[in-house]
Structure formats: structure tokens, C-alpha cells
Enzyme design. Structure first.
Site, short mmCIF file in Angstrom:
data_model
loop_
_atom_site.label_atom_id
_atom_site.label_comp_id
_atom_site.label_asym_id
_atom_site.label_seq_id
_atom_site.Cartn_x
_atom_site.Cartn_y
_atom_site.Cartn_z
N LEU A 140 -4.15 -5.06 -5.52
CA LEU A 140 -3.05 -4.10 -5.36
C LEU A 140 -1.79 -4.78 -4.79
CD1 LEU A 140 -2.16 -1.10 -5.26
CD2 LEU A 140 -3.02 -1.05 -2.92
N ASP A 141 -0.69 -4.65 -5.48
CA ASP A 141 0.62 -5.10 -4.98
C ASP A 141 0.68 -6.61 -4.77
OD1 ASP A 141 1.16 -2.41 -4.93
OD2 ASP A 141 0.85 -2.20 -2.78
N GLN A 142 -0.19 -7.37 -5.44
CA GLN A 142 -0.20 -8.81 -5.20
C GLN A 142 0.22 -9.60 -6.43
OE1 GLN A 142 -1.13 -10.37 -2.15
NE2 GLN A 142 -0.84 -8.28 -1.45
N GLY A 166 0.79 -1.22 0.00
CA GLY A 166 0.00 0.00 0.00
C GLY A 166 0.82 1.26 0.00
#
Lengths: 277, 277, 277, 277
Positions: free
Chosen positions: A220-222, A194
């Protein structure tokens, strides 16, 4: 770029033999060969650089006949990839890409830069690349994304690079660019998912910070991680100084990840990468 | 160990001058001096190695007169620290500590090893250190912890080292050893909190793994970080191979953290460390 | 250790195909395969892990028929390697090997330790390994080496490990153990060849020091490099402190190099290594 | 840049006390203080960031009275340093400096770039910096150096940066810029002194390569080292690929070294640096 053969297939005995037999029969000489079998899914990956002038259709046909029906076979296009870069305000990743591009080191063509702020227009212009300023202020996320997608559609890029693009993308934006959208995240994922990872890292008192280049997926960000790197820090550094130090890591990690991607050294399987470096 | 003066104080102008004036007046010569001011809390930290034979009471009195009333002043005990090590089944961290101890490299005395399994009794015995086997099977957590605390009470250690001790400690166990309980966590915190971090790292496809030595507080894996280190990995390594590779990192990080702690180079402030390395 | 096939051959088109065809015809399934072609010498290296129960003679014959006449083909012995360790006074590398050996992590059997000093006899004895004290004082180099060679002859080791053995070996000692004699050099070769590398590094003011594990050949510190690692240092560290810090690097680098060697992942070609890690 | 006091002095008891007493008496508040005593030469180094508005003359006078007569006291000029960059053909270090400069991250002003080839004139011009093309072809070394020195004399730079300037400088060129001439050497000094370090590293089969930023003195590649960094390599990389990989290290090491130098964090003593990072 040499001739490149990329194969992803369910594993079975004799695959290397069968593939190399086809190449040998077509008079093609292997320059470099990498294979890997993912033991959990029993998936076979192979990347082969070869010399010779293959009849692409005949080669594909012979490989299809030799391999399991669900195997994916690809003869990589030898042309440099077309790329559009998305940015916000921070320059360091874009600078790195523009400089490499200007000196022919990127193995890709930067067709355009799109910014939701205007501050990087001047830098982009110095390198003779079109800059599209698409502010998000006063627009809904959907409307703004539609504008960006429209610009992308004009350029039809092979890859979209998020070079510190500080907007969260909706699944509808991401979907058409599956495994073609590369992001640089300013932390050592999954440590600080995040926003404000440096502030998080500072608050937690970590002794090492890092950066992560990854494909973007719907969470997100995965997405699948391509490259990571770290630097040591200590208590004397403020969150702002950590961010400064982190930028050198970010830009090098992004450039290295893109080099792997543009050289077709990265396979994506489920949520992980297989990289023949 | 040389004479050591450790000061933690609210910051105010002239602190270094006032402290060094006291040392100069007592005929003490500074060999090495480190200071740091934590800007957020405005807290001053100072670690001073000095030569000379101070009258400890007089020195403390003079410093107390010169410093703010809430300053903490400590003349460190020059004797090696007494340590008890808690283990489960994995040997690598304990081996590292026993070997360093045997050759006088630990700046601490390992008084005993306590295991909730018996497998490391033989290794410990080879180095002539008492081993206490306190199985947890068939006992409540409270009962088992009471047994361990009773053994610790016998040795009155300055520090307790969790050398791959795979039991979660209750707040009642941790409280009396605040800032004196050092753990090695087999991941790069805060990336993979909790159990099976290598399995988590493998599932996430990270390209770097690491280890974290930290003080233990009441929240699992949330205490002040002392040292961290990392190694690169790739898709070819299974979770088990990553664990093997990780062990070399873990034992070196733990040993380095303990060296910093035993040499009195670590201040704890809120949930972070200030380390004068 | 799985079945292992090791091939070094002049390169020619179709080698992978020809080799995998033989394995396929013998009903053997490739688990992992690594190849490399050294472009300067046009030399082909291949390491293949395979499953199945081959008739070794038939397999060797079929491979010999398929490959160039000067190809070297080896089916690796699946038993752990036999090793003798040579030491002087420093314990850290020997400790590392003894501990790993005691817990079955070395993929080798330490048959004996030979020391030209006696200080490590006690440590060795704690792990139940024979220690041979062969002092060099009062003996010519030739006479001392003859004594050591005689002990080695008794054990017939596959490999001899110089674990901080601080004696220069004559060519006559080295020759019979070509590519089977592994040394850990306490510097980042070729930066500080010869004795006292930490003193040299300190005098030069370098900011990074390292260690190098290499095969020994007839020229001191000039043999093929297997593994190297480094740590950062700064002006505050004395040559003695640098040596202390360097020991952690040395022992891990040596252990990693030996793991590569014992797992048959290292080819030697001219004065370089090809490593399939 | 805050107020900066830089002191290098023969060591004697009470120096910190005497210096901080002067600062306290002048109403100056220490923000950050670093000291180091080089034990061999018994030399004291101190770098102090302080707040307040000192009367520079009075402060210098009071310090001179308090310190040994041979102490060197400097109040650093808070203005950014003036810099001229010397280049040949490779762009990566110059690009890095130009980009940082363009975004105000260099803590220095690049007044001009001088090249003995013309290829980097275009890049330099894009950033609005004067480029002086001074070809060496057809000129004696002395004549060429005189031309370069003449351009430097016009700009009167505080520092001259050799950003892959591939010409060996004569002692007469170096002398007037003692400790003000920073070079990036494309190897991990002292491993591969001189030309073609990547070819040397490749021939030697090393597993790690690096770069070194250092002050230039009269002996090629022998000046005080400011910063070093390394990356791992393996047998698959050609000397040319090693050079490519090395460039990322070179530019970051040079930028980091310059940041330390421009922030006045580097003392030079004999042939070594003391760095308060």
C-alpha cells in the site's frame, strides 16, 4: 503523438552513438532525445522522438543487433491509450479527467468508469461514458475484486486509474496491471501513509500538505512515485478544510502524472521512476 | 520591537471585548491584533501590538481581573533575545545566522556558538563570536551534555538553536529548554524521521524534498513544527546533490522560523504551533 | 568539473550521431548528454560530460570536420572561473557568495569585490578578499566606469557579478563582458523594470513578488534571464517588509544562477537562455 | 455561511473595543475576527464571524452610534451569491466552475453562462445551466455590450465572472458592476498586460509564468488583484505548451479568488485588496 523509441539497457560505452547510427542509417531524423544513466544500477534509459516512416521490424532488428542482449526496445504505439477509471464517492479527480477527456486533452480514451458507490454515475453519464456500479457491500474482497477485474477484462485498458478509489487492492488484483495502475494518494508520501492523511497532518501540525501520484504495487502506498505537489497550510485550517484545499492539488497532480504516463515519458526501474519531462 | 501583549486563555464569550476594554482604559492604542480560537481545545490565543506607555503592573492586574483565572498573560520583553547556537560540521545554517546577526537582521544576540567539532570555529571567529569546542569523542552522552549545559548556563540564553547539531539530545537536556530549543531537520517531517533523510528520500524516489524547523521535545523530530519549505527534485539528482540543494532550503526555513519565534509570533499549544504571521 | 563539450550549431539530420561517433572513435565515454533544438531558429545545442583523456586539438579537428562550418565547438576549461563582484550597500547577495566561496561551494574564485560605497569593505575583509572602494560621487559616469573597468582589467575575470550594484551601466561598460556580466534584479522581470520594484509591487497590490538573475545587455533589465523565483505576499506587508522578504529570494536566485553559469549549463541564444539543469 | 459583520472605517483608537462591546451587549459571540489597519490611508478593516441571532436593525444602529460617521457597516447576506459567467471559446475555467457548482462547492449559484461563441453551449447544457449565445460578429461593441447587459439585467447577479471572456469591456459596461466583476488574466500581472501573454512570456524567455484573478475596472488589466499563482517553465516549452500548462494555473487561481470573494473575505480599497484568508 510522434514516432517514439524507448530503450532501457545495461549501460556500456557508445550506446548513444550506436542507437543514433541505426536511426541515421534508416533515414530517421531525431526531433527530441533524452537519455539518463542510473549510476547505481548502471542502467541506460533513452526516449527518442523521431520523424520518418520506419520499417518497424527492420528498425527493431538493427537496434537489437547493436545493443546488449538484455536491452529492452519499444516502438510506442501512436494511438491514444485506453483507460478505465475506478472511483468511490469523491468527484474531483474524476471530474478533472472527464473534462479533459471531453475536450481532447487527455491523450487517452476513457472507456468506462467503475464505482463501488453510485454517486458518480450521474456525473459520468453527463459526459457519455459508461458507468459500472459494483458495490462492495455484502461481498468478500476477493469476490468484489473478481467483479471489477471482469469489467476491466471487457475493456482491456492500457491503464487503470484509481481516481480516489478508496479500497485497498490485493496483490492478485495489482499483479496483472504492473506499472499500468496509477493511484492518487491524498498526502505527500511518504509523510502520511494509509487512511485519513489530512487528519494525520492536522494532528501533527504540519505547515505544508501535498498529494502524490504513483504506480501501485503490492505494498500500500509504496509504489514508484510519478508526481507530487504541495500547498502551504496553517493552524487556522481544520482537517476538513485541509482536505478541501488538498483536492485541488490532488486532481492537478493526478492529471499531470497521467499526461506523463500517456505520453510515454515515464520509465519504471526498481521502485523509482525516470521521467523525461 | 513594539509593546507586545500575549494572551493564552480558555475561550469564553466576550474575551476580545474585555481585553480591548482594558487596553482602551489604560490609554493604549492597538496597532495590530491577532486572535485565534483553537476549536478542539476551546483555547483562545491573542497577540496584540500596541502603542503607549503602560504601567506594566497595573495592566497585568487589570487583565487578570478581566480574564479567566487560568489565562496566561505576558508583556513581552522588548529587548532582543539572547541566543546560543549549537553546531557540528555543516556551516550553512550557522553562516546564515552569523551574517544576519552581523547586519542586525536577527532580532536576537548570538552570545556564543558551541560545536562538538572544531571546523566552524574559524567562521565563527570571523564574526567576533565566542566559539566553544566541546568534543563528544571519549565522553559519555551524559558527560558531554553536562559540559554543553554548563556553557549554556553561563550565557543563560532565551533560546538555543540547533543549527545542524547532529547529536540526539536526552530528555534531561531538553526539559529545561522546553519551547526554547529550535531545531532544523533536514527533511519534510514527518516524511523521513531520523538520520540520512536525503538518502531515504533518494531511495524512495520522491519528487519533492523539504526542511522543517521545529521546537525540540523529548521525542526525536516530534516537537511542534514552526516552518517548513520544499523544493522539487528529480531522478537525475544523487542523494549528495539532493543534500546540497536541500541546504538552501534548510537555512532559509530556519531563519524564517527564528524570526517568527524572536518576534513572539509563535504560541505552542500541545504539540502544535499557532503562528500569527 | 568533468570534461565538457559544448556545441551550438545550425540543426541538420544526424548531428547527435556524428558527434557521438567522433567521441566514440576517440575512446571517450559519455557520462551525461543534453541536447535541445530551438525550433524557431533551427539551432542545435548540446552539452556533453565525458570521461577520458582527449587530445583536444585532434578532437576539435574531428568535430569541425563532422559539423556544419558555422558550428561553435568548445571544450570547457576545467578550472574554476575567476570572478569579480560589484556591490553598493546591501550585503545579502555578497554575503551569500562570500560564504559559499569560503566553503568551496561556488565553483569559482572571487578575486575581488568592488564597491561604490564602503560599507561592505569590512564584511569582505573578514573573508580575506580584496575590496576596492571606488566612489562615484564627484565623478562623471564615464570616469567612474573607467576606474571600475581598470580594476576589472587587473583581475581579468571570466565573469563579473552585480550583487545589488545599484548603478546603471553604459553600453561601453557592458560590451566587453557580453554574456559574462550577471545581475540580480529585485523583481520578477518583466513585471517591475527599473528602480524601486518593491515600492511598485506594493503600490500595485500584487500577491507574489520575485527576483530575476539575468545577463546584462545594453538595455536595462532586458538581458537573457537565467533564473527566477517568487514568494507569496499579502496586504499586511509594507514595501519595506516586502524588500526584506525579497532579499532571501534574491540571494538564492543569484547563487543558483551563478552555479548554472559556472557549471557551463547555460547557452545564450538571441535574448534567451537554454539551460541544461 | 455564519453571521458576518464587515466594517471599513477611518481608523481611531479603541475601534475594536467599541465594536466588540456592541457585539457583547447584543449577546453575540465572536467565532473569528480579523482586523487590519492600512497604514497609509489610516483605514480600518474588520471582518467578524459571530454566532447568535441579532436584531439586524438594532445592531446596525448601535454600531453606527459607536463608529465614525463615515464608517461602512455591512451585515452580509447569508445566502449564496448569484453569478453569471461570461465565456468565449476556452473551456477550462468554465469547466472548473460548473463542476464545483454541480457538487455544491462554489458558495454561489451559477444562474447562466453567456458566450460570444457557441462552442461551450454543449458543456454548459450538460450541467443544466442556461447558455446565452450572443455573437459579437456584425455588431458594434456598444450594441453587443447592450445585449449582454440586457441578459445580465434579467438575472441581476451579485457577481459577473469573466472566465476567459476575450472581449475588452467598455467603461460603461464595467461601471455598474464595480467590484463585482472578476476576471482571470492569463499572466502574472503586471508582467504581460494585454493580449497573447504566453507569446510575450515565451519571447522574453521567462522561467516562471502565472495567472492573476482581479476585479475589473476601467483600465484593462489594472484592477485590484485578488489572487495570483505561478508555475516554473523552461526553454523546452513552446508558447503553445506554456499556454496549456498555464490553464491549470488559471482555473485554480480563478476558483480560489471566487471562493474568497463569495465568502466575503475581500475588501477593496483604492486599487488594492485586503484579504482575510
Amino acid at each position: 503523438m510522434p514516432n517514439l523509441l524507448l530503450i532501457q539497457s545495461p549501460d556500456e560505452p557508445g550506446l548513444i552513438y550506436k542507437i543514433t547510427a541505426v536511426l541515421f542509417a534508416h533515414g530517421l531524423n531525431i526531433l527530441r532525445n533524452d537519455e539518463f544513466v542510473e549510476p547505481e544500477g548502471n542502467v541506460f534509459f533513452m526516449r527518442t522522438e523521431f520523424a520518418g516512416n520506419p520499417d518497424a521490424g527492420a528498425l527493431r532488428g538493427a537496434l537489437a543487433a547493436a545493443l546488449p542482449p538484455t536491452a529492452r526496445v519499444r516502438l510506442a504505439d501512436p494511438r491514444p491509450r485506453d483507460v478505465v477509471v475506478l472511483v468511490t464517492k469523491e468527484h474531483h479527480c474524476l471530474s478533472e479527467l472527464l473534462v479533459r477527456h471531453a475536450f481532447g486533452e487527455l491523450n487517452a480514451t476513457i472507456r468506462a468508469v467503475v464505482g463501488n458507490h453510485e454517486v458518480l454515475a450521474d456525473l459520468t453519464g453527463r459526459f457519455g461514458i459508461p458507468f459500472h456500479y459494483l458495490p462492495h457491500a455484502g461481498r468478500s474482497r476477493a469476490a468484489h475484486e473478481a467483479e471489477v477485474l471482469a469489467v476491466l477484462a471487457d475493456y482491456r485498458p492500457d491503464y487503470v486509474v484509481l481516481a480516489k478509489y478508496m479500497r485497498i487492492l490485493s496483490p492478485g488484483f495489482v499483479a496483472p496491471y504492473a506499472n499500468r495502475l496509477v493511484n492518487i494518494h491524498h498526502s505527500f508520501l511518504p509523510a502520511f501513509v494509509g487512511a485519513s492523511p489530512y487528519a494525520q497532518a492536522h494532528a501533527r501540525g504540519v505547515k505544508i500538505i501535498g498529494a502524490t501520484a504513483h504506480f501501485v504495487n503490492e505494498q500500500l502506498d509504496q509504489g514508484p512515485i510519478i508526481a507530487q505537489s504541495v500547498i502551504p497550510i496553517d493552524h487556522t485550517q481544520s482537517a476538513r478544510e485541509m482536505a478541501q484545499a488538498g483536492r485541488d492539488v490532488e486532481k492537478i497532480v493526478l492529471a499531470r502524472a497521467l499526461q506523463l504516463v500517456f505520453d510515454e515519458k515515464v520509465f519504471v526501474h526498481r521502485n523509482k521512476t525516470v521521467i523525461f519531462d
